[in-house]
Scaffold this motif. Sequence first.
Motif, short mmCIF file in Angstrom:
data_model
loop_
_atom_site.label_atom_id
_atom_site.label_comp_id
_atom_site.label_asym_id
_atom_site.label_seq_id
_atom_site.Cartn_x
_atom_site.Cartn_y
_atom_site.Cartn_z
N PRO A 2 0.84 -1.06 0.27
CA PRO A 2 0.16 0.00 -0.14
C PRO A 2 0.67 1.22 0.44
N ARG A 3 0.20 2.11 -0.85
CA ARG A 3 1.53 3.45 -0.32
C ARG A 3 0.18 4.23 -0.08
N PRO A 4 1.44 5.60 0.70
CA PRO A 4 1.19 5.93 1.77
C PRO A 4 -0.09 7.10 0.72
N VAL A 5 -0.88 7.60 2.02
CA VAL A 5 -2.06 7.54 1.65
C VAL A 5 -2.20 9.71 1.91
N PRO A 6 -2.25 10.51 1.88
CA PRO A 6 -1.92 12.03 2.04
C PRO A 6 -2.43 11.96 3.29
N GLY A 7 -1.96 13.07 4.11
CA GLY A 7 -3.23 13.46 5.02
C GLY A 7 -2.52 12.02 6.24
N LEU A 8 -2.71 10.64 6.06
CA LEU A 8 -2.32 10.01 7.19
C LEU A 8 -1.44 10.23 8.06
N ARG A 9 -0.55 10.80 7.76
CA ARG A 9 0.76 11.82 9.44
C ARG A 9 0.33 12.04 9.49
N ARG A 10 -0.59 11.76 10.49
CA ARG A 10 -0.80 12.83 11.60
C ARG A 10 -1.52 12.22 12.94
N ARG A 11 -1.29 12.97 13.80
CA ARG A 11 -0.81 12.10 15.07
C ARG A 11 -2.07 11.55 15.49
N LEU A 12 -2.36 10.33 15.85
CA LEU A 12 -4.13 9.37 16.08
C LEU A 12 -3.92 9.28 18.02
N PRO A 13 -4.63 9.38 18.00
CA PRO A 13 -4.83 8.32 19.34
C PRO A 13 -4.42 6.98 19.43
N GLY A 14 -4.01 6.63 20.47
CA GLY A 14 -3.34 4.95 20.31
C GLY A 14 -4.45 4.07 19.73
N PRO A 15 -5.71 3.68 20.58
CA PRO A 15 -6.53 3.05 19.43
C PRO A 15 -6.57 3.06 17.61
N GLU A 16 -6.51 4.50 17.62
CA GLU A 16 -7.04 4.34 15.79
C GLU A 16 -5.92 4.41 15.78
N ARG A 17 -4.27 4.62 15.59
CA ARG A 17 -3.66 4.20 15.38
C ARG A 17 -2.52 2.70 15.13
N ARG A 18 -3.78 1.47 16.07
CA ARG A 18 -3.49 0.34 15.98
C ARG A 18 -3.90 -0.07 15.14
N GLN A 19 -5.39 0.38 15.19
CA GLN A 19 -6.35 -0.44 13.84
C GLN A 19 -5.90 0.17 12.59
N GLN A 20 -5.17 1.91 12.00
CA GLN A 20 -4.42 2.00 10.98
C GLN A 20 -3.23 0.50 10.60
N LEU A 21 -2.74 0.12 11.78
CA LEU A 21 -1.75 -0.40 11.15
C LEU A 21 -2.11 -2.03 11.47
N VAL A 22 -2.93 -2.76 11.99
CA VAL A 22 -3.91 -3.56 11.37
C VAL A 22 -4.21 -4.14 10.65
N GLU A 23 -5.37 -2.70 9.78
CA GLU A 23 -5.45 -3.41 8.14
C GLU A 23 -4.74 -2.94 7.57
N VAL A 24 -3.66 -1.99 7.10
CA VAL A 24 -2.09 -1.98 6.90
C VAL A 24 -1.54 -3.42 7.16
N ALA A 25 -1.46 -3.67 7.81
CA ALA A 25 -0.75 -5.01 7.98
C ALA A 25 -1.70 -6.48 7.21
N LEU A 26 -3.01 -6.37 7.60
CA LEU A 26 -4.11 -7.07 6.51
C LEU A 26 -3.91 -7.29 5.30
N GLN A 27 -3.92 -5.98 4.60
CA GLN A 27 -4.08 -5.77 2.75
C GLN A 27 -2.21 -6.10 2.81
N MET A 28 -1.81 -5.99 2.93
CA MET A 28 -0.02 -6.69 3.09
C MET A 28 -0.28 -8.02 2.87
N LEU A 29 -0.70 -8.62 4.27
CA LEU A 29 -0.31 -10.06 4.20
C LEU A 29 -0.84 -10.82 3.02
#
Length: 79
Positions: A2-29
């Motif tokens: 997945p390519r970086p999405v514009p606007g993603l590099r902002r501070r997110l609350p921990g649970p939101e960032r965690r979910q984002q990481l899981v979704e990206v990891a799932l896509q990569m897998l």
Amino acid sequence: MPRPVPGLRRRLPGPERRQQLVEVALQMLAHQGGLSLAAVGKAVGIADASVLKHFPSKEALIDAAVARFGQLLDEDLPE
């Protein structure tokens, strides 16, 4: 990968960032059959060391992605 999405590099609350990481990891897998912490971090605009703030290891991230995949399957299966 997945390519970086514009606007993603902002501070997110921990649970939101965690979910984002899981979704990206799932896509990569799903698309690549594997992942690296550096690639996941790059896709969401953070350093790979920052990924480790949310998951203690690559294996923990993969476990979370597999668990999310199971949830998605459960949601899609008729009862």
